[in-house]
Design an enzyme around this catalytic site. Sequence first.
Site, PDB file in Angstrom:
ATOM      1  N   SER A   6       0.533  -1.030   0.183  1.00  0.00           N
ATOM      2  CA  SER A   6       0.051  -0.034   0.127  1.00  0.00           C
ATOM      3  C   SER A   6       1.036   1.035  -0.442  1.00  0.00           C
ATOM      4  O   SER A   6       1.748   1.696  -0.535  1.00  0.00           O
ATOM      5  CB  SER A   6      -0.750  -0.408   0.933  1.00  0.00           C
ATOM      6  N   ASP A  55      -8.918  -3.394  -5.337  1.00  0.00           N
ATOM      7  CA  ASP A  55      -8.906  -4.220  -4.434  1.00  0.00           C
ATOM      8  C   ASP A  55      -9.924  -3.528  -3.123  1.00  0.00           C
ATOM      9  O   ASP A  55      -9.734  -3.912  -2.245  1.00  0.00           O
ATOM     10  CB  ASP A  55      -7.493  -4.371  -4.189  1.00  0.00           C
ATOM     11  N   HIS A  72      -7.752  -5.568  -0.974  1.00  0.00           N
ATOM     12  CA  HIS A  72      -6.678  -4.908  -0.210  1.00  0.00           C
ATOM     13  C   HIS A  72      -5.588  -5.340   1.063  1.00  0.00           C
ATOM     14  O   HIS A  72      -4.599  -5.799   0.494  1.00  0.00           O
ATOM     15  CB  HIS A  72      -6.755  -3.056  -0.352  1.00  0.00           C
TER      16      HIS A  72
END
Length: 416
Positions: A199, A366, A395
């Site tokens: 991320s 996602d 995610h």
Amino acid sequence: MAIRLLILVQLVLPLVAAAPRSLEAAALHPIVLVPGYATNELDARLTELYRPSSPRCGERKGKGWFRLYLNYSALQDPANVPCFAEQMSSVYDAASDDYYNVPGVETRVPSFGSTQAFRFPDPDRKNFSYMNAFVERLEKMGYRDGETMFGAPYDFRYVVAPAGRPSKAGDAFLRALKGLVERASRLNGGRPVTIVTHSNGGPLTHQLLVRQPLAWRRRFVRRFLPIAAPWGGIVVGMLLLVSGNNYGLPFVDARALLAAGRSQSTSIWWLPSPSPAVFGTTQPLVVTRSRNYSAGDVAEYLVDIGLGEAVGPYESRVLPLFGAELPPPGVPVTNIVGVGVGTTERIVYPGDGFHGTPDTVAGDGDGVVNLASALAVETQWKKDYRLVKVSNVTHNGLVADDRALDIVIREIQRAN
């Protein structure tokens, strides 16, 4: 002759016993993990300069370090949430063009260099983690914390600024990350490092790479492996500046943390990029009854939601980094992205303003990172670039779900 044989056996047996671990380690390039937003511990202490908004918020004043994030038990009491929000806030100082802690609040990131700080953000309860499963899988491969595997936690409230602009916290992290990569290589016979990020850690690490001489990158970095990286912001970032972010804690009112979230430089990093490779300037991302806002209208959007003070930092510290194409990092890349999960692509408010609960229109991604953002670098980073899509995994699940981890581990093995 017998004595000589006995001595030879005594010398060789310990080497034979150690061989499996030595051979195992020899096959591994060291790995450095850079986690995502709000996934590692953050400590704080309150000095005499701190002016609490209530006596309760000042109870720890002068009493040394305590865990600010994540204290799951403390946040279950609604009375503690305003203090948490106050101490997690930051301040943008226009005169120095930088972000700082609230006066009197000092912070530190424990366990830099180790994965311990993000295995469980609340180590007392160990009930909130998505990185632990990933670390355990790496350990099964033979990686060892502090030997062949290293962690780079950071103060996730802060990011970096464009070169030439001040960013005390962000620059300190990049220096620490650079030193950690060099140390990991040195401890492993000079072998180059595989940097794996999740991320928000992806764009941060990319900034480290593009700011280093090419000779440094070629010497110390074997492969850059970003997972679920938002290369061009996320549409839900616009929503969080209106609704607040409760860090995924269902018992915390997100609105109570709205001001704290708005104050953090990370929050404006997430705003969608107007680059043609990402969201462009015509696609409506936020819709009210009276107007539409695209990625090209972010400055006006900030003013209209009552956050006009963020326009200057957005235009001077974010757009220069993400408003156009991102330069290639100069090392081999494996970009792992999530697809097939409904991801907020448009936010629709029922009235002229930003009141009430908006409807959302979902696109691909996602669940957090829009596919357009995840793929923003695909046409730019053509040389030694590999794209891996993982279907129907969220995610956070990209570093927690067994099927996704099988794919991630396979890509790490390819790098080795």
